[in-house]
Design an enzyme around this catalytic site. Sequence first.
Site, PDB file in Angstrom:
ATOM      1  N   ASN A 127      -2.123  -6.527   5.596  1.00 55.75           N
ATOM      2  CA  ASN A 127      -2.255  -7.538   4.556  1.00 55.75           C
ATOM      3  C   ASN A 127      -3.182  -8.646   5.046  1.00 55.75           C
ATOM      4  OD1 ASN A 127       0.034  -6.225   3.200  1.00 55.75           O
ATOM      5  ND2 ASN A 127       1.205  -7.128   4.882  1.00 55.75           N
ATOM      6  N   GLU A 182      -4.808  -2.737  12.897  1.00 58.04           N
ATOM      7  CA  GLU A 182      -4.562  -3.591  11.721  1.00 58.04           C
ATOM      8  C   GLU A 182      -5.570  -4.728  11.651  1.00 58.04           C
ATOM      9  OE1 GLU A 182      -2.737  -2.246   9.691  1.00 58.04           O
ATOM     10  OE2 GLU A 182      -1.678  -0.896  11.049  1.00 58.04           O
ATOM     11  N   GLU A 239       0.852  -1.181   0.000  1.00 57.38           N
ATOM     12  CA  GLU A 239       0.000   0.000   0.000  1.00 57.38           C
ATOM     13  C   GLU A 239       0.899   1.246   0.000  1.00 57.38           C
ATOM     14  OE1 GLU A 239      -2.618   0.641   3.380  1.00 57.38           O
ATOM     15  OE2 GLU A 239      -4.128   1.503   2.064  1.00 57.38           O
TER      16      GLU A 239
HETATM   17 ZN   LIG Z   1      -4.764   1.562   8.747  1.00 54.31          ZN
END
Ligand SMILES: [Zn+2]
Length: 879
Positions: free
Chosen positions: A297, A329, A155
């Site tokens: 991820n 996350e 990203e």
């Molecule tokens: Zn974030």
Amino acid sequence: MKRLLAVALATLSAPLTAAAALTAAPAAEPIPLGILSDAAMPLAYRIDLTVLPEKERFTGHVEIDVTVKAATRSLYLHGRDLHIGAVAARVGGRTIPAHYSQVEDSGVAQLIFDGVLPTGKATLLFDYDAAFGDSAAGLYRIKVADQWYAWTQFESIDARAAFPGFDQPGYKTPFTVSLTTRPGLVALSNAPEVKSVPVGDLVRHEFAATRPLPTYLVAFVVGPFVTASGTIAPSAQRAAPLPSRIVGTQPYRDKLGFALENSGPIILGLERYFDTPFPFPKLDQIGSPVMPGAMENAGADIYGDTILLLDKDASTDRKKTFGMVVAHELSHQWFGDLVTPAWWDDIWLNESFANWMGYRIGDEWRPDLKIWAGALDEGFAAMNVDALKAGRPIHQPIRTNGEIDSAFDQVTYGKGGHVVSMIAAYLGDEKFRDGVRLHLKRYAYGNASTEQFFGSLADAAHDPRVLASLKSFVDQQGVPVVRVERTGDGLKVSQKRYALLGSDLPPQSWIIPLCVRIGASRDCSLLDTPSATIPLKAAGAIIPNAGGTGYYRFSLPEAQWKALIATSASLPSGEASALTDSLWAAFRAGELSPSLLLDAARAMAGNDYSVAAVEGGSRLVGLRLRGQIAGGALPGYRRFLKQVYGPRLDAIGFDPRAGLYAGDDADRQKLRADLVDLVAGEADDKPLRMRLWKAAAAWLAGDRAALDQAFFDAGLAAYLVEGGDRALATLFDKAMSSDDSLFRDRAIGVMGAVDRAAAGRWLIDRLGDQRLRAGDRVGLLVSLAQQPTTRDMAYDWAVTHYDELARGNGIFAVNRLATLPGRYCSAAKAAEIEKALRPHIVKQQRGALALDRTVEQVHSCGVLEEKRGGEIRAMFGGK
Ligand SMILES: [Zn+2]
């Protein structure tokens, strides 16, 4: 993703110019600099990579099944700095050879086919190789303890540096991955491994096909890692146990347990909130020494070592960061990975929501760490950036690849998270949660836009005015300031746009969920007019931002400020942070006497919440770093800090040895560490510093019990102050030869903060040391640029070496370099910075907004200094 600044791989090759490519193209379709056309849409990827981390390059074979919309001889897709050896399309049993060329620096590529690619299904085939990166962008490799490891960070648009494809979030497809490497190395990707087969003297690890994912969430990891495995027990939402592993480089062998044990409760909290099971079949969480944050991820999250891999004796600060970032996350596994924005202009949905959720679920995991209060602190910090004229709204169109990374800033994270918490608080927890659940059910494994999220919330909340309020904060930049005054009918409230002294901003208005409290009386309403009256008549101090969840500042008549300051010690955390922010904002707007700042710092020092207790002092440090407290004012300043914070430290006690306060409340442990920093450093308490120096010297000599991790910064700083040049050289060498990421990072930060000209020059002379990693070099410079005596030399060096620093580090460094001169405080210097740095920013095509903000901050500080600087110094007996 959670990071302070953006990351991207530098473009190293010299791609074709756009003009040359256009001449070669059979079609006249312009090069897509942002979103691709839908001429071909990916349906599935098969990616086979050979990753030998000790080599400089990796090789790959990629097959992409696509649907071709209309017969064509050329297609645009993404690929950056890939050396494509062979490329073709397979249609039915037929192979059509093709030619690949990169046509734009950000990684736009074109395929030109030898024949016509017909409408319908086709498979694109690529054989290629590419160089590993050396910082957290694309597929990169780092040497740790003499062994090479490889990780990925895709990203926002760095998947294209690892494989050719359609690198935009709107395309979600299954990925079937294999990683071929040496026997004995660990190889991981998003899905579970299904088998491993020998290939010559190597081993091919084959992974199951993933659920539909966008390219930016794909991950590959290869190296001689150590792992700890477990399972997360079934929950009301999930019938089967969830396999969970923590993965680190060899030096972290004994530090995998904390993360393994503590991820389970966070997953269970998220499953309860979303009322849906964890969306992927396994969860790996992996440490990397150079990741400047963390990345969600799908099923394979990657974190900076210091965030994920801690032992049970870690400081409260590190445990707070662990809880907040891991919950952030993991919440993305639903909000981002399960339901993904269609394009980067909706990335705020991911990040603002995950930020709010990270604090919320982190807080559920360990209430004693006071993680929740940190969410509001991050929002108040973002107001300082959002108050400037240069800026952007949370939700903003993204037209080109060069604009994507600007969306990952404090406005998206800090402001976005605060705005989400304001709306959630106003709607009520259950209604907001129901909207989120509805949204996840509607768009599971697909994409959704801002409008669709608003639709889900509206359907659950049945209140269109709340949505209008949310839009007024999401679609326009700036911070509202609410003036509150007592009248006969209650409280008169009025709103305007907050502006720094000397700054002329266009007028603006919001629909503000305004919650005001006086004692136990509370009023919440939507302020959608320039002014209104609130029927709150109780006696006592007015708290204009009850709970601190409102994304607004407030101002009061002087008598009301004083009444509120008098209650500082007993204010709850969010209200305490709101008061400090609004007071300082009023001062910076030129509306408040600076002596009230000292009254507030003194009164707030008695607050229970560690951050609130020292915040007034920390902000005074900011004035000193900008040169606004200097010369004859310094002794009075140091005396003030010692008088305010010394007694609090004495009351809770201090001993540097490891583990002595393990039984204390976690936030009290943090308060002690923060007070030690202030009193030993800023207040110049020599006896305290001598104790820290001795403890740090013993620690560096191998006595791990001599210094608790909580006092690491203060200890290393004392070691440098008291130990002089010899100590600096010793610490530098120890840091460079260490594989402990925490020690390395801390030592670099502390050395950069040394604030002594000769030491600064010595460090600048070492910037070429090959043992410094790319990020270390920029970190050291940024740190040197904070301090008055080393600022000029760090800034001059950064300007001279700008292109080289930016090239080696990508957007991460570009943004940090653009903010490096932010502690200067003069209108003339602002103009000089603009002149010196702008040409570099234009050349790199990145970091423009960060530089705009820096120049404006330096300029407005200069205006404040000119008008009020004398008053600031006079408070401390200086001129
Ligand atoms: Zn974030």
